[in-house]
Design an enzyme around this catalytic site. Structure first.
Site, PDB file in Angstrom:
ATOM      1  N   ASP A   1       0.884  -1.154   0.000  1.00  0.00           N
ATOM      2  CA  ASP A   1       0.000   0.000   0.000  1.00  0.00           C
ATOM      3  C   ASP A   1       0.919   1.199   0.000  1.00  0.00           C
ATOM      4  OD1 ASP A   1      -2.662   0.983  -0.166  1.00  0.00           O
ATOM      5  OD2 ASP A   1      -2.429   1.769   1.854  1.00  0.00           O
ATOM      6  N   SER A   2       0.621   2.112  -0.862  1.00  0.00           N
ATOM      7  CA  SER A   2       1.501   3.260  -1.005  1.00  0.00           C
ATOM      8  C   SER A   2       0.700   4.468  -1.413  1.00  0.00           C
ATOM      9  CB  SER A   2       2.590   2.974  -2.043  1.00  0.00           C
ATOM     10  OG  SER A   2       2.019   2.576  -3.262  1.00  0.00           O
TER      11      SER A   2
ATOM     12  N   PHE B   1       2.994   6.042 -13.580  1.00  0.00           N
ATOM     13  CA  PHE B   1       1.552   5.996 -13.382  1.00  0.00           C
ATOM     14  C   PHE B   1       1.228   6.802 -12.131  1.00  0.00           C
ATOM     15  CE2 PHE B   1       3.484   2.429 -11.245  1.00  0.00           C
ATOM     16  CZ  PHE B   1       2.854   2.352 -10.022  1.00  0.00           C
TER      17      PHE B   1
END
Length: 188
Positions: free
Chosen positions: A68-69, A146
């Protein structure tokens, strides 16, 4: 070759993990024919990564890695943070538009990307964290990457992550730093 299942449907993340975990066969739930969708209800990157890693391991019975970032911006009290992907309710471009709008006229544009990666094999939980520091540009730059990459000017690279090659980004990104720590902790 050892197989590890990555809790993502994000093609950009998958490409990064495969490049940095050579020697492992990194597969996604979709590639295994699994329907995997877990609600990220945690309040921290660690909580969300752990939720995903445990759920994926329970589904497939194989070692799982979840990341998770997100982007944390000083002037916004570290927002969008754990809600980075859902910040605007739209796509990557919508998120960037909302972020730039929120920072309009703001002098302090310092930011960092944070990544928490969790490995879970049904018994062992291994956590690794990484950060990449920089600031938010006034307008998007570059064609690669992205998410918020086009507006994140990396302190390490002196260019946005979207202007960097995959190799350049993978040498200094938050995810790369977390993966280096994870590999060290797992002895790989």
């Amino acid at each position: 070759m050892k197989e590890i299942v990555l809790a993502t449907g994000n093609v950009g993340k998958l490409r990064e993990f495969r490049a940095m975990l050579q020697g492992y066969r990194v597969v996604t739930p979709k590639e295994l024919g699994l329907d995997f969708d877990v609600e990220e209800t945690g309040e921290t990157f660690y909580e969300n990564a752990l939720i995903k890693a445990r759920a994926l391991n329970a589904l497939c019975g194989k070692p799982a890695i979840a990341d998770d970032s997100g982007l944390c911006v000083d002037a916004l009290g570290d927002a969008p943070g754990v809600r980075s992907a859902r910040y605007s309710g739209g796509d990557d471009n919508d998120n960037i538009v909302k972020l730039l709008g929120a920072l309009e006229g703001e002098a302090n544009r310092k930011a960092y990307f944070e990544s928490c990666i969790v490995y879970y094999d049904g018994q062992n939980i291994v956590r690794a964290d990484g950060r990449a520091y920089g600031y938010i540009c006034a307008a998007p730059r570059g064609e690669h990457g992205f998410g918020y990459d086009p507006v994140f000017m990396s302190d390490d690279l002196s260019k946005t992550f979207a202007e960097a090659t995959d190799d350049e980004k993978n040498a200094v990104s938050h995810r790369a730093r977390a993966l280096v720590e994870l590999k060290r902790k797992l002895g790989i």
